[in-house]
Design an enzyme around this catalytic site. Structure first.
Site, PDB file in Angstrom:
ATOM      1  N   ASP A 191      -5.512  -3.098  -2.283  1.00 29.98           N
ATOM      2  CA  ASP A 191      -6.880  -2.992  -2.533  1.00 29.98           C
ATOM      3  C   ASP A 191      -7.195  -3.638  -3.747  1.00 29.98           C
ATOM      4  OD1 ASP A 191      -5.451  -1.031  -3.462  1.00 29.98           O
ATOM      5  OD2 ASP A 191      -6.996   0.467  -2.902  1.00 29.98           O
TER       6      ASP A 191
ATOM      7  N   ASP B 210      -2.503 -12.442   5.357  1.00 30.39           N
ATOM      8  CA  ASP B 210      -3.588 -13.075   5.986  1.00 30.39           C
ATOM      9  C   ASP B 210      -4.907 -12.889   5.413  1.00 30.39           C
ATOM     10  OD1 ASP B 210      -4.778 -14.168   8.326  1.00 30.39           O
ATOM     11  OD2 ASP B 210      -5.449 -12.120   9.165  1.00 30.39           O
TER      12      ASP B 210
ATOM     13  N   LYS C 289       0.766  -1.067  -0.024  1.00 31.45           N
ATOM     14  CA  LYS C 289      -0.146   0.044  -0.060  1.00 31.45           C
ATOM     15  C   LYS C 289       0.760   1.255   0.073  1.00 31.45           C
ATOM     16  CE  LYS C 289      -4.037   1.754   0.219  1.00 31.45           C
ATOM     17  NZ  LYS C 289      -4.981   1.941  -0.903  1.00 31.45           N
TER      18      LYS C 289
ATOM     19  N   ASP D 168      -7.332 -15.953   2.963  1.00 37.23           N
ATOM     20  CA  ASP D 168      -8.549 -16.138   3.006  1.00 37.23           C
ATOM     21  C   ASP D 168      -9.593 -15.734   1.723  1.00 37.23           C
ATOM     22  OD1 ASP D 168      -8.053 -16.922   5.641  1.00 37.23           O
ATOM     23  OD2 ASP D 168     -10.049 -16.184   6.424  1.00 37.23           O
TER      24      ASP D 168
HETATM   25  C1  IPM Z   1      -3.803 -17.349   9.876  1.00 39.53           C
HETATM   26  C2  IPM Z   1      -4.543 -17.145  11.196  1.00 39.53           C
HETATM   27  C3  IPM Z   1      -3.695 -16.415  12.274  1.00 39.53           C
HETATM   28  C4  IPM Z   1      -3.049 -15.250  11.521  1.00 39.53           C
HETATM   29  C5  IPM Z   1      -4.469 -16.392  13.731  1.00 39.53           C
HETATM   30  C6  IPM Z   1      -5.271 -17.501  13.902  1.00 39.53           C
HETATM   31  C7  IPM Z   1      -3.340 -15.592  14.559  1.00 39.53           C
HETATM   32  O1  IPM Z   1      -5.728 -16.135  10.623  1.00 39.53           O
HETATM   33  O2  IPM Z   1      -2.742 -18.255  10.035  1.00 39.53           O
HETATM   34  O3  IPM Z   1      -3.989 -16.998   8.960  1.00 39.53           O
HETATM   35  O4  IPM Z   1      -3.626 -14.230  11.537  1.00 39.53           O
HETATM   36  O5  IPM Z   1      -1.861 -15.142  11.209  1.00 39.53           O
HETATM   37 MN    MN Z   2      -5.940 -15.961   8.688  1.00 39.15          MN
END
Ligand code: IPM
Ligand code: MN
Length: 358
Positions: A224, A248, A192, A252
């Site tokens: 973003d 992180d 960023k 996801d």
């Molecule tokens: C991940 C998880 C962890 C992170 C948490 C549980 C601390 O979300 O491994 O992605 O944020 O790294």
């Molecule tokens: Mn995570």
């Protein structure tokens, strides 16, 4: 394979259920003399808080560090939601990552083509998708100091420090280069830099390390925009190089492309040790019901064979077995709400398939 000692953290909530399924495979490989793996269990997160009032103990950290590899299921439980930071389950995981110096986090995002219809995107956008997120894991706002709460003119303020040093950016960039050279030689570095100094240093350092690697195609992308592009056209990516917090979030998001976050493994590496864990969390809402998908955990075991024990043969067999079971139409509840098999049954199916291939 010579004798290996691994340290296993079943962790919290769904953790023990998926650990059981991975252990079935280790036991079989040991019985059939394909491996000689000794394993020991330890506690992290809520499981450790329950016993020791700390999310991880010094003794456990040392045992993990002295092992040949670490397998971890999941950390986190609402039971301790109101604890202060250092007494939260997640703190145990972060301390463990730091103690083992696991600055590299590898999150492969791939699609089992049998499952392309489970993705939230159209199949043509994700068929044969194969990208890898290289996430820096022990720096950034996760660990930056100062941090805390303070009072500013009667207003309570929470604050953290987002920071990277050149040496931290340099070592993760070098790793991303190694990976890119074995793949399609395309790196997208996420930052960023239009707003943050921390990102400006990240970008300059990546550029400097990439000099002399003209065979790799480097692109910088604001986080973003990266979030948007991952959903718009994920196949444009090969290696995504990212700071801790952005990685992180992006991982996801990227996991959803594959149909279920319950499918994806990860490896966290230092120069000397590896820790292998699903990228999903502890899923308290489904814990203890026998409905969790053990595949991410089983594929994490496969990554352990691939990255730490140099047993590509076993990694391939495990991956192929998972593929075959999915291909035969067996799904856990995350993938098929009405017609599903249990965690245990999925573990057994995969094990049967492994036995056939061994
Ligand atoms: C991940 C998880 C962890 C992170 C948490 C549980 C601390 O979300 O491994 O992605 O944020 O790294
Ligand atoms: Mn995570």
């Amino acid at each position: 394979m010579s004798k290996k000692n691994i340290f296993i953290f079943p962790g919290d909530e769904i953790g023990p259920e998926i650990t059981t399924e991975a252990i079935k495979i280790i036991d079989f490989l040991n019985e059939s003399k394909m491996t000689d793996i000794h394993y020991e269990f330890g506690d992290v997160g809520g499981a450790s808080l329950d016993k020791y009032n700390k999310p991880i103990t010094d003794e456990t950290l040392e045992k993990a560090r002295k092992s040949d590899a670490v397998l971890l299921a999941s950390v986190g439980t609402p039971k301790y939601d109101n604890n202060t930071r250092e007494l939260k389950p997640e703190h145990g995981l972060l301390v463990l990552r730091k103690h083992l110096n696991l600055y590299i986090n590898i999150r492969p995002i791939f699609v089992f083509n049998t499952l392309s219809e489970f993705s939230s995107l159209k199949s043509e956008l994700i068929n044969d998708l194969d990208l890898v997120i290289i996430r820096e894991l022990i720096g950034d706002v996760y660990f930056g100091e100062p941090r805390g709460f303070k009072d500013v003119n009667g207003d309570k303020v929470g604050y953290n420090t987002m920071q990277y040093s050149e040496s931290e950016v340099q070592r993760i960039t070098k790793f991303a280069i190694d990976i890119a050279l074995k793949r399609n030689k395309h790196i997208t570095s996420v930052d960023k830099a239009n707003v943050l100094e921390c990102s400006q240093l990240w970008r300059q350092t990546v550029d400097r390390i990439m000099e002399g690697h003209s065979n790799i195609d480097l692109q910088h992308m604001y986080v973003d925009n990266a979030a948007m592009q991952i959903i718009k056209n994920p196949k444009q990516f090969d290696v995504i190089l990212t700071p801790n917090l952005f990685g992180d979030i992006l991982s996801d998001a990227a996991s959803m492309l594959t149909g279920s976050i319950g499918l994806l493994p990860s490896a966290s590496l230092s120069e000397t040790i590896g820790m292998f864990e699903p990228i999903h969390g502890s899923a308290p809402d489904i814990a203890g019901k026998g409905v969790v998908n053990p595949i991410a955990m089983i594929l994490s075991l496969a990554m352990m064979f691939e990255y730490t024990f140099d047993r590509q043969d076993l990694a391939r067999i495990i991956k192929k077995s998972v593929d075959d079971v999915l291909e035969s139409g067996y799904f856990t509840k995350d993938l098929s709400q009405n017609d599903y098999i249990t965690t245990n049954e999925m573990g057994d199916k995969i094990l049967e398939s492994i036995k056939k291939l061994c």
